[in-house]
Design a protein around this motif. Structure first.
Motif, PDB file in Angstrom:
ATOM      1  N   ASP A  99       0.861  -1.170   0.000  1.00 33.16           N
ATOM      2  CA  ASP A  99       0.000   0.000   0.000  1.00 33.16           C
ATOM      3  C   ASP A  99       0.902   1.226   0.000  1.00 33.16           C
ATOM      4  OD1 ASP A  99      -0.944  -0.563   3.457  1.00 33.16           O
ATOM      5  OD2 ASP A  99       0.750   0.574   2.655  1.00 33.16           O
ATOM      6  N   VAL A 100       0.361   2.373   0.256  1.00 32.39           N
ATOM      7  CA  VAL A 100       1.154   3.593   0.114  1.00 32.39           C
ATOM      8  C   VAL A 100       2.273   3.674   1.160  1.00 32.39           C
ATOM      9  CG1 VAL A 100      -0.378   4.974   1.546  1.00 32.39           C
ATOM     10  CG2 VAL A 100       0.984   6.083  -0.232  1.00 32.39           C
ATOM     11  N   TYR A 101       2.131   2.953   2.254  1.00 29.43           N
ATOM     12  CA  TYR A 101       3.126   3.045   3.314  1.00 29.43           C
ATOM     13  C   TYR A 101       3.911   1.747   3.548  1.00 29.43           C
ATOM     14  CZ  TYR A 101       0.908   7.423   4.686  1.00 29.43           C
ATOM     15  OH  TYR A 101       0.424   8.693   4.702  1.00 29.43           O
ATOM     16  N   TYR A 102       3.303   0.622   3.363  1.00 30.69           N
ATOM     17  CA  TYR A 102       3.903  -0.635   3.813  1.00 30.69           C
ATOM     18  C   TYR A 102       3.971  -1.670   2.691  1.00 30.69           C
ATOM     19  CZ  TYR A 102       2.705   1.439   8.312  1.00 30.69           C
ATOM     20  OH  TYR A 102       2.577   2.294   9.373  1.00 30.69           O
ATOM     21  N   THR A 103       4.879  -2.626   2.928  1.00 35.34           N
ATOM     22  CA  THR A 103       4.991  -3.805   2.080  1.00 35.34           C
ATOM     23  C   THR A 103       4.741  -5.036   2.937  1.00 35.34           C
ATOM     24  OG1 THR A 103       6.592  -2.775   0.597  1.00 35.34           O
ATOM     25  CG2 THR A 103       6.533  -5.175   0.634  1.00 35.34           C
ATOM     26  N   TYR A 104       3.923  -5.935   2.430  1.00 41.97           N
ATOM     27  CA  TYR A 104       3.560  -7.136   3.158  1.00 41.97           C
ATOM     28  C   TYR A 104       3.972  -8.364   2.355  1.00 41.97           C
ATOM     29  CZ  TYR A 104       0.567  -3.752   5.513  1.00 41.97           C
ATOM     30  OH  TYR A 104       0.106  -2.655   6.192  1.00 41.97           O
ATOM     31  N   TRP A 105       4.366  -9.410   3.085  1.00 42.77           N
ATOM     32  CA  TRP A 105       4.788 -10.659   2.456  1.00 42.77           C
ATOM     33  C   TRP A 105       3.955 -11.819   2.967  1.00 42.77           C
ATOM     34  CZ3 TRP A 105       8.295 -10.806  -1.410  1.00 42.77           C
ATOM     35  CH2 TRP A 105       9.126  -9.696  -1.577  1.00 42.77           C
ATOM     36  N   GLY A 106       3.643 -12.735   2.077  1.00 39.22           N
ATOM     37  CA  GLY A 106       3.023 -13.979   2.482  1.00 39.22           C
ATOM     38  C   GLY A 106       4.046 -14.925   3.080  1.00 39.22           C
ATOM     39  N   GLN A 107       3.572 -16.048   3.575  1.00 38.75           N
ATOM     40  CA  GLN A 107       4.465 -17.002   4.237  1.00 38.75           C
ATOM     41  C   GLN A 107       5.230 -17.865   3.229  1.00 38.75           C
ATOM     42  OE1 GLN A 107       1.248 -17.394   3.863  1.00 38.75           O
ATOM     43  NE2 GLN A 107       0.836 -19.545   3.376  1.00 38.75           N
ATOM     44  N   GLY A 108       4.801 -17.837   1.996  1.00 38.21           N
ATOM     45  CA  GLY A 108       5.470 -18.607   0.955  1.00 38.21           C
ATOM     46  C   GLY A 108       4.778 -19.922   0.683  1.00 38.21           C
ATOM     47  N   THR A 109       4.766 -20.312  -0.571  1.00 37.44           N
ATOM     48  CA  THR A 109       4.206 -21.606  -0.961  1.00 37.44           C
ATOM     49  C   THR A 109       5.193 -22.295  -1.900  1.00 37.44           C
ATOM     50  OG1 THR A 109       2.257 -22.731  -1.880  1.00 37.44           O
ATOM     51  CG2 THR A 109       2.849 -20.635  -2.893  1.00 37.44           C
ATOM     52  N   GLN A 110       5.470 -23.547  -1.628  1.00 34.89           N
ATOM     53  CA  GLN A 110       6.470 -24.277  -2.403  1.00 34.89           C
ATOM     54  C   GLN A 110       5.886 -24.748  -3.729  1.00 34.89           C
ATOM     55  OE1 GLN A 110       9.859 -25.109  -1.602  1.00 34.89           O
ATOM     56  NE2 GLN A 110       9.865 -25.790  -3.751  1.00 34.89           N
ATOM     57  N   VAL A 111       6.623 -24.483  -4.788  1.00 32.66           N
ATOM     58  CA  VAL A 111       6.315 -25.029  -6.105  1.00 32.66           C
ATOM     59  C   VAL A 111       7.501 -25.873  -6.538  1.00 32.66           C
ATOM     60  CG1 VAL A 111       5.894 -24.518  -8.538  1.00 32.66           C
ATOM     61  CG2 VAL A 111       4.801 -23.133  -6.765  1.00 32.66           C
ATOM     62  N   THR A 112       7.246 -27.128  -6.815  1.00 32.48           N
ATOM     63  CA  THR A 112       8.296 -28.041  -7.256  1.00 32.48           C
ATOM     64  C   THR A 112       7.902 -28.624  -8.607  1.00 32.48           C
ATOM     65  OG1 THR A 112       8.840 -28.607  -4.968  1.00 32.48           O
ATOM     66  CG2 THR A 112       9.653 -30.085  -6.679  1.00 32.48           C
ATOM     67  N   VAL A 113       8.801 -28.473  -9.560  1.00 33.30           N
ATOM     68  CA  VAL A 113       8.544 -28.971 -10.910  1.00 33.30           C
ATOM     69  C   VAL A 113       9.500 -30.117 -11.190  1.00 33.30           C
ATOM     70  CG1 VAL A 113       8.360 -28.382 -13.348  1.00 33.30           C
ATOM     71  CG2 VAL A 113       7.884 -26.647 -11.602  1.00 33.30           C
ATOM     72  N   SER A 114       8.959 -31.283 -11.420  1.00 31.70           N
ATOM     73  CA  SER A 114       9.793 -32.454 -11.699  1.00 31.70           C
ATOM     74  C   SER A 114       9.932 -32.641 -13.208  1.00 31.70           C
ATOM     75  CB  SER A 114       9.189 -33.703 -11.069  1.00 31.70           C
ATOM     76  OG  SER A 114       7.929 -33.975 -11.634  1.00 31.70           O
TER      77      SER A 114
END
Length: 115
Positions: A99-114
């Motif tokens: 937003d205009v003041y802050y940056t937020y991050w998610g907890q992360g999700t693993q993507v693995t491509v075999s």
């Protein structure tokens, strides 16, 4: 404080597609930029794609033509559609919301491509 909830990661075969979703809780300020970063083992976190409040988008060269980032402003949700997945797309994908003041991050999700 905006909370982010990611979903859609997992194990896929090379050539397949997947869609990541990230829902943001309502904060005090309007959300400007929504997008996705990723971090592979031993590498720095890098931008995958983001989308502005007006719909303008930016993509990493490595995913251009294979990725589509979109957002639903009514739901405060950003999506990442990735097709033609490659083993080098394997990483933890993080939702990023600004937003205009802050940056937020998610907890992360693993993507693995075999292969």
């Amino acid at each position: 404080q905006v909370q982010l909830v990611e979903s859609g990661g997992g194990l896929v075969q090379a050539g397949e597609s997947l869609r990541l979703s990230c829902a943001a809780s309502k904060g005090r300020f309007s959300i400007n930029l929504m997008g996705w970063y990723r971090q592979a083992p031993g590498k720095q976190r890098e931008l995958v794609a983001h989308i502005g409040s007006g719909g303008n988008t930016q993509y990493a060269d490595s995913v251009k033509g294979r990725a589509t980032v979109s957002r639903d402003n009514a739901k405060n949700t950003v999506y990442l559609q990735l097709s033609g997945l490659k083993p080098e797309d394997t990483a933890v994908y993080y939702c990023n919301v600004q937003d205009v003041y802050y940056t937020y991050w998610g907890q992360g999700t693993q993507v693995t491509v075999s292969s």
